[in-house]
Enzyme design. Structure first.
Site, short mmCIF file in Angstrom:
data_model
loop_
_atom_site.label_atom_id
_atom_site.label_comp_id
_atom_site.label_asym_id
_atom_site.label_seq_id
_atom_site.Cartn_x
_atom_site.Cartn_y
_atom_site.Cartn_z
N ASP A 284 0.82 -1.22 0.00
CA ASP A 284 0.00 0.00 0.00
C ASP A 284 0.86 1.27 0.00
OD1 ASP A 284 -1.79 -2.00 0.48
OD2 ASP A 284 -2.74 -1.04 2.20
N GLU B 67 -11.61 -1.15 1.18
CA GLU B 67 -10.29 -0.77 1.67
C GLU B 67 -9.81 0.56 1.11
OE1 GLU B 67 -8.10 -3.95 3.23
OE2 GLU B 67 -8.15 -4.94 1.27
C1 FRU Z 1 -4.77 -3.35 1.78
C2 FRU Z 1 -4.62 -3.57 3.28
C3 FRU Z 1 -4.99 -2.31 4.03
C4 FRU Z 1 -4.21 -2.46 5.29
C5 FRU Z 1 -2.95 -3.14 4.82
C6 FRU Z 1 -2.32 -4.05 5.83
O1 FRU Z 1 -3.77 -3.90 1.01
O2 FRU Z 1 -5.44 -4.64 3.69
O3 FRU Z 1 -6.36 -2.16 4.24
O4 FRU Z 1 -3.98 -1.23 5.90
O5 FRU Z 1 -3.30 -3.86 3.65
O6 FRU Z 1 -1.11 -4.55 5.37
#
Ligand code: FRU
Length: 426
Positions: free
Chosen positions: A49, A268
């Site tokens: 992310d 997300e």
């Molecule tokens: C999306 C996610 C986010 C979270 C992160 C955890 O890729 O699930 O929602 O903050 O990855 O690694």
């Protein structure tokens, strides 16, 4: 999207099963296939992310000519599937939006949680403020999955001629926790996944907001989803908080702006862009987080409305904006959209590829070196997306990790390049 579709859940808009049932790959929604980059800019870490350091008005900040991005990272020696358990926020800086150098971990040790998950970053005056998710508790022995939303204030960006550094002293403060009424607590959770995370800063008409990913409480015995307890576990929402003072540590929860009870469990990394008076709201979601009976994809989804609080309509009728080709369904994930002149650009990370007939659940059964080989763990090619009212269209892609500023020329689009099946066909 109708307001009637979510009676009792507080949000003005729902993402209904009827709308999500229309999700299908079309030439407008399929992204080009991704191949590994020629060189990995940060081979020592897995990157997933990613978010831009932005000014309060939402624009990509430049500091003495540098643009800065923040990413979740973990050592590349780790199994990719374990990376969430060791996530650390790291910054990268670039002069040209193409070559990124590793600025290093953003925090000097005092971050809350046993690991830090996604967020957003604000360059406020000359102070760096990072909003992030504290997952678990700092000193826990066994990992736990509670989530709190944190503001880290006091950061400074030092931009030298050769490189950027980030310094504290930081102050970390929990700013949002679920209230158990509008937003589910981990103790209330009945689903396979629990979420209260991914704060995203947004300023609108002089007010400051945080969007975040959450779940709606659906008590046992509720008549939601026709009383079906399995479908009730799919209770994702997009949450909203407002700062009454503008202080980045001072927030009040408001009602969610989109509710997906009976449809999807994880909405997300919500974020919003205003374009010609319309609010474009984007999220990422996974194939496996759609409720039984719905066939979604790992994809970027979006909604459009006339105000931040909605009501919102799903883009393209279903909400699907951009997904991976059928023959590489897990190649990218976790998109972040930002405006570029007439177009939208969406960065994401290069996820699992070369899986052949394997599904995502099979990856953990592969030998460890194969799990690592088939994980990109770096920035994906940036998608170019055209937008016209409620419709969007994938137009093409830039190089891996190429993040232009407004006004920077993009390569000319090659018309007719796309076949009827979308880019995924070649
Ligand atoms: C999306 C996610 C986010 C979270 C992160 C955890 O890729 O699930 O929602 O903050 O990855 O690694």
């Amino acid at each position: 999207m109708s307001e009637e579709s979510v009676p009792g859940f507080g949000a003005r808009s729902g993402w209904s099963r009827e709308q999500a049932a229309r999700i299908e790959r079309t030439p407008e929604t399929v992204a080009p296939i991704i191949y590994p980059p020629e060189t990995d800019p940060a081979p020592h870490v897995h990157i997933w992310d990613t978010w831009l350091l932005r000014e309060p008005d939402g624009s990509f900040a430049t500091i003495d000519g540098w643009r800065v991005i923040l990413s979740l990272t973990a050592p590349s020696g780790m199994l990719p599937g374990k990376r969430h358990d060791a996530a650390e926020i790291r910054a990268f800086a670039s002069h040209d939006g193409r070559d990124w150098h590793d600025v290093g971990p953003v925090f000097d040790g005092g971050a809350l949680g046993s690991r830090q998950w996604a967020g957003s970053a604000l360059y406020d005056g000359d102070e760096l403020v990072v909003f992030y998710t504290a997952a678990g508790d700092a000193d826990e022995h066994d990992l736990s999955y509670g989530q709190q939303i944190v503001a880290a204030t006091g950061g400074r960006v030092e931009a030298g001629p050769e490189r950027v550094t980030i310094e504290g002293p930081w102050s970390h403060e929990v700013i949002l926790e679920p209230d158990g009424e509008r937003y589910e607590t981990s103790a209330q959770s009945r689903g396979m996944i629990y979420t209260f995370r991914d704060p995203w800063f947004f300023e609108d008409e002089g007010e400051r907001y945080l969007l975040f990913e959450a779940n709606t409480p659906v008590p046992d015995g509720s008549d939601a989803c026709g009383g079906d307890p399995i479908q009730q576990e799919f209770n994702g929402s997009i949450g909203l908080a407002r700062s009454p003072t503008g202080d980045p540590t001072d927030w009040l929860l408001e009602d969610p702006i989109v509710d997906a009870v009976c449809t999807n469990q994880e909405l997300e990394r919500p974020h919003v862009i205003v374009r010609e008076g319309s609010y474009y709201l984007f999220i990422s979601s996974h194939r496996h987080t759609f409720a039984p009976g719905l066939d979604g994809f790992d994809a970027l989804y979006g909604f459009v409305g006339d105000s931040l609080r909605g009501p919102y309509r799903p883009l393209n009728g279903s909400g699907l904006v951009a997904t991976n080709p059928e023959n590489a369904p897990y190649q990218a994930y976790s998109w972040l959209v930002y405006p570029h002149d007439e177009e939208l650009l969406a960065t994401s990370f290069f996820n699992y590829y070369d899986l052949g007939p394997l599904g995502i659940d099979d990856v953990g059964r592969l030998p460890e070196d194969e799990q690592k080989r088939r994980f990109g763990g770096t920035l994906a090619p940036t998608l170019r997306i055209g937008v016209d009212g409620d419709r969007t269209e994938v137009l093409g892609a830039l190089d891996h990790g190429h993040l232009p500023l407004p006004g920077e020329a993009l390569p000319e689009l090659v018309l007719g390049e796309r076949s009827k099946e979308g880019y995924g066909a070649f």
